[in-house]
Design an enzyme around this catalytic site. Structure first.
Site, PDB file in Angstrom:
ATOM      1  N   SER A   1       0.843  -1.193   0.000  1.00 52.68           N
ATOM      2  CA  SER A   1       0.000   0.000   0.000  1.00 52.68           C
ATOM      3  C   SER A   1       0.876   1.239   0.000  1.00 52.68           C
ATOM      4  O   SER A   1       2.030   1.202   0.456  1.00 52.68           O
ATOM      5  CB  SER A   1      -0.882   0.002   1.248  1.00 52.68           C
ATOM      6  OG  SER A   1      -1.477   1.261   1.466  1.00 52.68           O
TER       7      SER A   1
ATOM      8  N   TYR B   1       0.348   0.429  10.644  1.00 49.89           N
ATOM      9  CA  TYR B   1      -0.059  -0.003   9.314  1.00 49.89           C
ATOM     10  C   TYR B   1       1.074   0.207   8.320  1.00 49.89           C
ATOM     11  O   TYR B   1       1.381  -0.662   7.493  1.00 49.89           O
ATOM     12  CB  TYR B   1      -1.306   0.759   8.872  1.00 49.89           C
ATOM     13  CG  TYR B   1      -1.815   0.372   7.506  1.00 49.89           C
ATOM     14  CD1 TYR B   1      -2.364  -0.888   7.278  1.00 49.89           C
ATOM     15  CD2 TYR B   1      -1.773   1.272   6.436  1.00 49.89           C
ATOM     16  CE1 TYR B   1      -2.840  -1.253   6.031  1.00 49.89           C
ATOM     17  CE2 TYR B   1      -2.254   0.919   5.181  1.00 49.89           C
ATOM     18  CZ  TYR B   1      -2.784  -0.343   4.984  1.00 49.89           C
ATOM     19  OH  TYR B   1      -3.249  -0.700   3.739  1.00 49.89           O
TER      20      TYR B   1
END
Length: 317
Positions: free
Chosen positions: A159, A185
């Site tokens: 990502s 994350y």
């Protein structure tokens, strides 16, 4: 070294990538395939004739997804298998139960921005445990199956969130530093990319190639932990992709001939992304930080992860 490009771009769909391909006889595992881009990745592979296993946390809840893929593709070789990436027993059960070669491993499942620090029974921070360590253990357990298939590929769904943090080896699991949902994350998504760098280095001689992908902005269940106001803002982003478009770059890494023998790369919008220096200005979406492709960090992550798995098995599994 020039970046690898293909004929696909940000508007391409997964079906565009697989159009005209015959994947009959090839076997694929897609994690997190009950919804979102995982579902569309599995659908396009099945439409091209592959035998696809949907590796999902709740198989009972994914029955409709499997039926939908079979109905829309005419391919009955679509299977469901339980896989909870936060549970090393579940990962081990999946890998020991696998029989025969495996051509494609699509590490797609993930969690994003858990609002509070959450730990697995091993004491691992949950985003790192699910997004990286679970998939790492899965790939290790399926290595023999991948090596027995000609030209096997691993796709690791990373990502642009990796811009938020390198892997902080000194305190991966937030034992000392304050927990932050986005840095947690970010380092897990950096780990997804670093895994492909080291997997390719270690396993290329076994015929296994691994690449990481940035799917783009797609509103799916991944954003379920976001505050409602932020989620509403994200839903209005004009460059958001559909799930079929979001799955396209995963399919490029999985089946496009340009990446048949090239690994350890980070792809976006259907081609290889530009490498950005760690302190370079960025729009927060495009490009890959050098820290996510650093071979020394990749090797260190592999060894650290393997040690974590060994310690976890001894302590709690």
């Amino acid at each position: 070294m020039s970046r690898i490009t293909t004929r696909f771009n940000a508007t391409s769909t997964a079906d565009d990538v697989t159009e005209g391909l015959d994947l009959s006889g090839r076997r694929a595992v897609v994690t997190g395939a009950a919804s979102g881009i995982g579902l569309e990745t599995a659908r396009s592979l099945a439409r091209a004739g592959a035998e696809v296993t949907l590796a999902v946390r709740r198989p009972d809840n994914a029955q409709e997804a499997a039926r939908d893929i079979r109905a829309t593709t005419g391919n009955d070789a679509v299977h469901l298998q339980p896989l909870d990436l936060a549970d090393q027993k579940s990962v081990a059960a999946f890998t020991t139960g696998w029989a025969g070669p495996l051509d494609l491993l699509i590490n797609n499942a993930g969690v994003m921005a858990l609002p509070e620090l959450t730990r697995t029974p091993e004491g691992w921070e949950a985003q790192f445990a699910v997004n990286h360590l679970g998939h790492f253990a899965l790939a290790l357990g399926l290595h023999e199956a991948l090596a027995s298939a000609p030209g096997a590929r691993i796709v690791s769904v990373s990502s642009s969130g990796h811009h938020g943090s390198p892997v902080i080896f000194e305190d991966i699991h937030y034992s000392e530093r304050p927990y932050d949902p986005w840095s947690a994350y970010g380092q897990s998504k950096t780990a997804n990319s670093l895994f492909t760098v080291e997997a390719t280095r270690r396993w290329a001689d076994d015929g296994i190639i691994a690449n990481a992908v940035m799917p783009g902005g797609i509103m799916t269940g991944l954003q379920r932990h976001l505050p409602a106001e932020l989620r509403a803002q994200w839903e209005q982003i004009p460059t958001n992709k559909t799930p079929q478009q979001g799955a396209a770059t995963s399919l490029v890494a999985a089946v496009a001939p340009e990446f048949a023998s090239v690994g350890g790369r980070y792809l976006e919008d259907g081609g290889e992304a530009a490498v950005l220096e760690n302190d370079a200005e960025t729009d927060g979406v495009h490009g890959v930080r050098r820290w996510a492709l650093d071979p020394e960090a990749a090797e260190r992550l592999w060894e650290t992860s393997a040690q974590s798995l060994r310690a976890g098995r001894g302590a709690s599994i």
